[in-house]
Design a protein around this motif. Structure first.
Motif, PDB file in Angstrom:
ATOM      1  N   ARG A 250      58.261  46.784  -2.812  1.00  0.00           N
ATOM      2  CA  ARG A 250      58.961  47.130  -4.047  1.00  0.00           C
ATOM      3  C   ARG A 250      60.159  48.013  -3.718  1.00  0.00           C
ATOM      4  O   ARG A 250      60.044  48.991  -2.995  1.00  0.00           O
ATOM      5  CB  ARG A 250      58.043  47.887  -5.000  1.00  0.00           C
TER       6      ARG A 250
ATOM      7  N   LEU B 154      59.185  32.681  -2.711  1.00  0.00           N
ATOM      8  CA  LEU B 154      58.551  32.961  -1.423  1.00  0.00           C
ATOM      9  C   LEU B 154      59.103  32.033  -0.344  1.00  0.00           C
ATOM     10  O   LEU B 154      59.537  30.914  -0.649  1.00  0.00           O
ATOM     11  CB  LEU B 154      57.042  32.758  -1.517  1.00  0.00           C
TER      12      LEU B 154
ATOM     13  N   TRP C  30      57.899  35.038  -8.582  1.00  0.00           N
ATOM     14  CA  TRP C  30      57.442  35.468  -7.254  1.00  0.00           C
ATOM     15  C   TRP C  30      57.132  34.257  -6.369  1.00  0.00           C
ATOM     16  O   TRP C  30      57.638  34.135  -5.268  1.00  0.00           O
ATOM     17  CB  TRP C  30      56.221  36.375  -7.378  1.00  0.00           C
TER      18      TRP C  30
ATOM     19  N   GLN D 140      48.333  39.295  -1.601  1.00  0.00           N
ATOM     20  CA  GLN D 140      49.565  39.285  -0.806  1.00  0.00           C
ATOM     21  C   GLN D 140      50.300  40.615  -0.975  1.00  0.00           C
ATOM     22  O   GLN D 140      50.321  41.192  -2.061  1.00  0.00           O
ATOM     23  CB  GLN D 140      50.443  38.139  -1.286  1.00  0.00           C
TER      24      GLN D 140
ATOM     25  N   ARG E 118      60.875  43.231  -6.174  1.00  0.00           N
ATOM     26  CA  ARG E 118      59.837  43.050  -5.171  1.00  0.00           C
ATOM     27  C   ARG E 118      60.222  41.865  -4.303  1.00  0.00           C
ATOM     28  O   ARG E 118      60.651  40.833  -4.811  1.00  0.00           O
ATOM     29  CB  ARG E 118      58.486  42.840  -5.835  1.00  0.00           C
ATOM     30  N   ARG E 119      60.038  42.034  -3.021  1.00  0.00           N
ATOM     31  CA  ARG E 119      60.392  41.002  -2.055  1.00  0.00           C
ATOM     32  C   ARG E 119      59.248  40.824  -1.061  1.00  0.00           C
ATOM     33  O   ARG E 119      58.429  41.711  -0.877  1.00  0.00           O
ATOM     34  CB  ARG E 119      61.672  41.369  -1.287  1.00  0.00           C
ATOM     35  N   PHE E 120      59.268  39.689  -0.409  1.00  0.00           N
ATOM     36  CA  PHE E 120      58.269  39.389   0.613  1.00  0.00           C
ATOM     37  C   PHE E 120      58.451  40.296   1.829  1.00  0.00           C
ATOM     38  O   PHE E 120      57.506  40.582   2.553  1.00  0.00           O
ATOM     39  CB  PHE E 120      58.387  37.916   1.011  1.00  0.00           C
ATOM     40  N   TYR E 121      59.661  40.767   2.041  1.00  0.00           N
ATOM     41  CA  TYR E 121      59.969  41.642   3.174  1.00  0.00           C
ATOM     42  C   TYR E 121      60.879  42.766   2.687  1.00  0.00           C
ATOM     43  O   TYR E 121      61.499  42.677   1.625  1.00  0.00           O
ATOM     44  CB  TYR E 121      60.660  40.858   4.290  1.00  0.00           C
TER      45      TYR E 121
ATOM     46  N   VAL F  91      50.560  42.252  -4.766  1.00  0.00           N
ATOM     47  CA  VAL F  91      51.157  41.642  -5.950  1.00  0.00           C
ATOM     48  C   VAL F  91      50.158  41.569  -7.109  1.00  0.00           C
ATOM     49  O   VAL F  91      50.548  41.621  -8.265  1.00  0.00           O
ATOM     50  CB  VAL F  91      51.768  40.253  -5.655  1.00  0.00           C
TER      51      VAL F  91
ATOM     52  N   ARG G  85      55.125  49.489  -0.305  1.00  0.00           N
ATOM     53  CA  ARG G  85      54.374  48.252  -0.114  1.00  0.00           C
ATOM     54  C   ARG G  85      53.201  48.269  -1.084  1.00  0.00           C
ATOM     55  O   ARG G  85      52.565  49.290  -1.267  1.00  0.00           O
ATOM     56  CB  ARG G  85      53.878  48.155   1.326  1.00  0.00           C
TER      57      ARG G  85
ATOM     58  N   CYS H 257      53.689  42.873  -1.049  1.00  0.00           N
ATOM     59  CA  CYS H 257      55.125  42.782  -1.295  1.00  0.00           C
ATOM     60  C   CYS H 257      55.740  44.158  -1.040  1.00  0.00           C
ATOM     61  O   CYS H 257      55.026  45.150  -0.878  1.00  0.00           O
ATOM     62  CB  CYS H 257      55.411  42.329  -2.725  1.00  0.00           C
TER      63      CYS H 257
END
Length: 100
Positions: free
Chosen positions: A90, A73, A69, A86, A17-20, A46, A43, A88
C-alpha cells in the motif's frame, strides 16, 4: 488507467495498492501536472481490506476493488484468481500543491 488518474487528480484516491513496491516514503511523483508525496508504505494481505480502504483508492465497493486488483496483476499471478492471502504494498500519498 485513465479513470485512476482522474480519481487521483480529483482527490478521490489517496492510496494505491500494488503487487510490488514502486515508491518509498518521502518520494515524490507527478501526475497530470500535479505533484504528490508518498506518506506511507506498508505490506498487507489483500483480504484484510475493508470498504473504507477500497474507497481510499477510489473504488465504490470491495467487489469493484477486487476486480481492479485481479485485472492488474502480472499474468503469472492473475491466472490463480482472487487470493485473500496475497500480499500487496500500500502506497499512501497526498498532493503537495494547492491546485484542484
Amino acid at each position: 488507467t485513465d479513470d485512476l488518474v482522474v480519481r487521483v487528480l480529483r482527490g478521490a484516491s489517496t492510496a494505491a495498492r500494488r503487487f510490488y513496491q514502486w515508491l518509498d516514503v518521502g518520494d515524490f511523483f507527478s501526475l497530470g501536472g500535479r505533484h504528490f508525496k508518498v506518506t506511507e508504505v506498508a505490506r498487507e494481505r489483500v483480504g484484510a481490506l475493508g470498504l473504507e480502504d477500497a474507497r481510499r483508492e477510489g473504488a465504490a465497493s470491495l467487489d469493484e476493488w477486487k476486480r481492479h486488483w485481479t485485472d492488474n496483476l502480472p499474468r503469472s499471478v492473475a491466472q490463480a484468481g482472487w487470493n485473500p492471502d496475497q500480499i500487496c504494498v500500500r502506497h499512501d500519498f497526498e498532493a503537495t500543491d494547492s491546485s484542484r
